[in-house]
Design an enzyme around this catalytic site. Sequence first.
Site, PDB file in Angstrom:
ATOM      1  N   HIS A  31       1.921   4.570  -2.843  1.00 30.83           N
ATOM      2  CA  HIS A  31       2.020   6.012  -2.595  1.00 30.83           C
ATOM      3  C   HIS A  31       3.399   6.534  -2.989  1.00 30.83           C
ATOM      4  O   HIS A  31       3.518   7.608  -3.596  1.00 30.83           O
ATOM      5  CB  HIS A  31       1.766   6.316  -1.120  1.00 30.83           C
ATOM      6  CG  HIS A  31       0.366   6.075  -0.669  1.00 30.83           C
ATOM      7  ND1 HIS A  31      -0.731   6.350  -1.459  1.00 30.83           N
ATOM      8  CD2 HIS A  31      -0.135   5.593   0.507  1.00 30.83           C
ATOM      9  CE1 HIS A  31      -1.839   6.049  -0.793  1.00 30.83           C
ATOM     10  NE2 HIS A  31      -1.501   5.580   0.390  1.00 30.83           N
ATOM     11  N   HIS A  72       0.830  -1.208   0.000  1.00 29.78           N
ATOM     12  CA  HIS A  72       0.000   0.000   0.000  1.00 29.78           C
ATOM     13  C   HIS A  72       0.866   1.262   0.000  1.00 29.78           C
ATOM     14  O   HIS A  72       0.666   2.172  -0.824  1.00 29.78           O
ATOM     15  CB  HIS A  72      -0.906  -0.029   1.238  1.00 29.78           C
ATOM     16  CG  HIS A  72      -1.876   1.104   1.324  1.00 29.78           C
ATOM     17  ND1 HIS A  72      -3.230   0.929   1.152  1.00 29.78           N
ATOM     18  CD2 HIS A  72      -1.702   2.432   1.583  1.00 29.78           C
ATOM     19  CE1 HIS A  72      -3.843   2.096   1.296  1.00 29.78           C
ATOM     20  NE2 HIS A  72      -2.938   3.021   1.561  1.00 29.78           N
ATOM     21  N   GLU A  73       1.842   1.302   0.881  1.00 28.71           N
ATOM     22  CA  GLU A  73       2.664   2.508   1.008  1.00 28.71           C
ATOM     23  C   GLU A  73       3.633   2.675  -0.159  1.00 28.71           C
ATOM     24  O   GLU A  73       3.959   3.803  -0.546  1.00 28.71           O
ATOM     25  CB  GLU A  73       3.418   2.504   2.337  1.00 28.71           C
ATOM     26  CG  GLU A  73       2.533   2.413   3.574  1.00 28.71           C
ATOM     27  CD  GLU A  73       1.417   3.454   3.614  1.00 28.71           C
ATOM     28  OE1 GLU A  73       1.590   4.545   3.015  1.00 28.71           O
ATOM     29  OE2 GLU A  73       0.376   3.183   4.234  1.00 28.71           O
TER      30      GLU A  73
END
Length: 246
Positions: free
Chosen positions: A129, A125-126
């Site tokens: 980003h 997920h990160e």
Amino acid sequence: MAGAPDERRRGPAAGEQLQQQHVSCQVFPERLAQGNPQQGFFSSFFTSNQKCQLRLLKTLETNPYVKLLLDAMKHSGCAVNKDRHFSCEDCNGNVSGGFDASTSQIVLCQNNIHNQAHMNRVVTHELIHAFDHCRAHVDWFTNIRHLACSEVRAANLSGDCSLVNEIFRLHFGLKQHHQTCVRDRATLSILAVRNISKEVAKKAVDEVFESCFNDHEPFGRIPHNKTYARYAHRDFENRDRYYSNI
């Protein structure tokens, strides 16, 4: 990240820097005002920190989602270094992790990540980003639509809305259930880091949803499970070989 956009462009204005620091310190209390984590002399000996470091290492070495993202970051000029770009810390509330754009660093919440599968999802997920931060000038702190777009992409591509995870959450549905999950998870992620109403967060997600949901880079598809992620990684590697021969 090394060579990331924030390191190539002019730094943020003073007002934006203060907002970055405020947001980071609210969620990640170990972040200093300068945006760096506090490092106690015996911090590496704490059990939670050791477990976090070991789980992170396994994720980086074995998870197909993460391996693709690491290759994509390197290909985009933002090679990732484990010691520089990841930090295991204690976090407030039930936050599992976050991307600190002020330092180009991924924070992993060692007090809230309790198993390997969870670590895999958080790192994936990160890294999405971080990939968005690398490839575009994302205004994380003052443009809610930019944040919403990256949260939609992270929820859609990280496996967070996989059937297994949704069953574990006791969420069931048939028609467009994946889209509903992505909307909900993106909204929750925004609310975790912004002091705004749920209505404002949902509106931001709705405004960007169609274009950002259909942006599958660098996977080229929605990787619903590890098998899909392996296929996506193979295709990404082959794409590089194809362009190198043109």
